[in-house]
Design a protein around this motif. Structure first.
Motif, PDB file in Angstrom:
ATOM      1  N   GLY A 159      27.109 -17.459   5.722  1.00 40.45           N
ATOM      2  CA  GLY A 159      28.146 -16.159   5.018  1.00 40.45           C
ATOM      3  C   GLY A 159      29.792 -15.652   6.147  1.00 40.45           C
ATOM      4  O   GLY A 159      31.093 -15.545   5.816  1.00 40.45           O
ATOM      5  N   ALA A 179      29.315 -16.427  -0.352  1.00 38.49           N
ATOM      6  CA  ALA A 179      30.744 -16.120   0.241  1.00 38.49           C
ATOM      7  C   ALA A 179      31.602 -15.872  -0.833  1.00 38.49           C
ATOM      8  O   ALA A 179      32.920 -15.549  -0.530  1.00 38.49           O
ATOM      9  N   VAL A 222      26.353 -10.764   0.630  1.00 40.63           N
ATOM     10  CA  VAL A 222      25.903 -11.406   1.193  1.00 40.63           C
ATOM     11  C   VAL A 222      25.015 -11.505   2.158  1.00 40.63           C
ATOM     12  O   VAL A 222      23.633 -11.513   1.814  1.00 40.63           O
TER      13      VAL A 222
END
Ligand SMILES: Nc1ncnc2c1ncn2[C@@H]1O[C@H](COP(=O)(O)OP(=O)(O)O)[C@@H](O)[C@H]1O
Ligand SMILES: [Mg+2]
Lengths: 254, 271
Positions: free
Chosen positions: B183, B84, B104
């Motif tokens: 993420g 991320a 992600v």
């Protein structure tokens, strides 16, 4: 040889050949082992004794030859038939080969759990009985790593005889043991024959032990059985390699 | 004959040696693959035959699966966070930060989860497996099983390979969840993306097919890495040293196999 014909041998190895790559280990083995007798296979280290024994129980397949066990040729057998034949055997391994993730009790009861429907109490009784035969008690809950070499061999024998086999194989039962334990294990082999009426095959390079337990000694040299017979006869067998082996042994002992 | 061999050996062209070495290497690969395929077949056959030793199977489920949950969760969270962070700084350049969630999600579910779960299982469980079976081989415990009329492939290998087959997909799911969470943590609380955007975008772009892709990869990788560990252990020779060498080779082969299979399965799913 008497006129009346004896029973066929329990194990009959005929013209057995086995190589690993260029290593020609067995080059034409012929050996008969009578029912109810104890046969010692004598030979130097690395001479192929273990390989020969593994052929008797079908752990190895020969390049050529026949292995007859209790009237059946086991060489062409598939896994399933071999499993049936293997129940006639118990084998005591050179290093005992106890399952080291299991206790003594679990080791000895292993085959019972796999191949019988006995209750837990019957299993316990049977394990006690077999451990008593090999002279052990109160060690059921111990792990193999906590036992001495001699005790491990004895547990190995108890495990091997738990299904009451017809044949017991011993791979170097006394190698690496002190003289007193060696005597004890020799006695154990003699007792097993007397009490269990089994056919026994013992691998050894220890001549004194061999002569003590054997009905017949077979000398394995360069891939062949070059001399065989009752211990007393073998001592006077003129085969030069055998005499050399015997002299080496007795020289070392003195 | 041997004398002529000896005479010719010092004069040998180094190129011949190289070609020979490569040749032997290629031969070795074919031998290993052949051995693995035939062992896989025998594992399948013996898995179907009774008796079914459920206790052994559950012990392996526990060891391979349950025992790896914490490790896989941590790997998942940090992979998700790393991914991320990186994709944020890239997407930031052209104002597409809202795509961090789906990026992600897709990478984790399709690729990272099955690959890393399989690698974690390889390191944690397969090394122990290979050492254990190898030790049993060289101390003749495998032979002892056979003499007691118990098939060692069925008794030792089947539960381990089944555990790989079933547990790595499960770990992949756990990794999916942990990765998404990682993420989310970077994109929403740390970088200030709104919860709604993250969830909505991810929901729109992540399809069930992506999850299935990851899970089926997990199953294939799990089967392969446990099979390789068992194969190396089962064929170990020569004492403690041989067992150590077998384990090293198992680790290398298993990791390599995961990446190779990942590429080909990717082709299978996306043309
Ligand atoms: N599974 C095997 N693979 C390759 N070589 C083997 C195998 N088993 C035994 N050998 C070789 O066979 C020879 C005889 O071994 P073995 O029967 O164990 O000797 P011993 O008489 O000491 O028991 C040795 O040279 C050994 O290296
Ligand atoms: Mg031996």
């Amino acid at each position: 040889m008497s006129a009346e014909q004896k029973k066929p041998p329990m194990i009959s190895v005929q013209d057995l050949w086995k190589s690993f790559g260029d290593n020609h280990v067995l080059t034409g083995i012929d050996l008969d082992i009578e029912e109810g007798s104890t046969c010692v296979i004598l030979g130097g280290s690395g001479s192929g004794k273990t390989v020969l024994m593994k052929h008797m129980i079908g752990l190895l397949k020969p390049d050529r030859g026949t292995v007859i066990v209790d009237g059946e040729d086991i060489v062409p057998m598939d896994d399933r038939d071999l499993e049936r034949v293997r129940r006639k055997f118990g084998m005591v391994f050179q290093g005992a080969a106890l399952f080291d993730s299991m206790t003594v009790y679990e080791n000895v009861s292993f085959a019972l759990r796999e191949h019988s429907n006995l209750s837990e109490e019957e299993i316990r009784a049977k394990v006690r009985e077999k451990l008593a035969i090999v002279g052990l008690r109160d060690i059921e809950e111990r792990y193999p790593a906590e036992l001495s070499g001699g005790m491990r061999k004895r547990v190995g024998l108890a495990r091997a005889i738990v299904l009451d086999p017809k044949i017991v194989l011993y791979d170097e039962p006394t190698t690496g043991l002190d003289p007193i334990t060696t005597d004890y294990v020799d006695d154990m082999i003699v007792t097993a024959k007397a009490e269990l009426h089994v056919t026994q095959v013992v691998i050894s390079h220890d001549i004194a032990s061999s002569f003590k337990v054997a009905d017949k000694v077979a000398f394995l040299f360069k891939g062949k059985i070059v001399a065989e017979g009752p211990s007393q006869e073998l001592r006077h067998n003129p085969h030069p390699d055998l005499q050399h082996f015997l002299q080496m042994w007795f020289a070392k002992g003195e | 004959m041997t004398t002529s061999d000896l005479e010719s050996s010092p004069k040998r062209n180094p190129l011949v040696g190289l070609v020979e070495g490569v040749g032997n290497g290629v031969l070795g690969v074919f031998q290993t693959v052949g051995g693995l395929v035939s062992l896989a077949a025998s594992v399948v056959v013996w898995a179907l035959r009774p008796p079914y030793r459920l206790q052994n199977l559950f012990a392996q489920f526990d060891f391979v699966g349950v025992g790896s949950i914490v490790l896989v969760s941590l790997t998942g969270i940090f992979s998700g966070m790393v991914f991320a962070t990186q994709s944020w700084s890239a997407f930031e350049l052209f104002g597409a930060e809202s795509l961090v969630g789906p990026t992600v999600a897709l990478t984790v579910t399709r690729e990272l989860a099955p690959v890393f779960s399989a690698l974690m299982v390889t390191m944690r469980a397969c090394s122990a497996m290979c050492t254990e079976i190898g030790t049993m081989r060289v101390t003749e415990q495998v032979d002892a099983l056979e003499t007691m009329a118990v098939n060692p492939v069925q008794y030792l290998l089947v539960p381990r390979v089944l555990a790989g087959l079933c547990m790595v997909p499960l770990l992949t799911m756990i990794f999916d969840t942990a990765g998404l969470f990682g993420g989310f943590f970077v994109a929403v609380p740390l970088k200030g993306l709104s919860v709604g955007t993250f969830v909505l975008r991810t929901q729109n772009l992540l399809a069930p097919a992506d999850i299935w892709e990851g899970l089926s990869k997990g199953a294939v990788f799990g089967f392969t890495v446990t099979l390789i560990a068992c194969y190396r252990g089962y064929n170990a020779r020569g004492g403690a040293k041989g067992v150590g060498q077998a384990t090293t080779r198992a680790m290398v082969d298993a990791a390599l196999a995961v990446f190779i299979e990942d590429y080909f399965m990717g082709l299978l799913f996306h043309g």
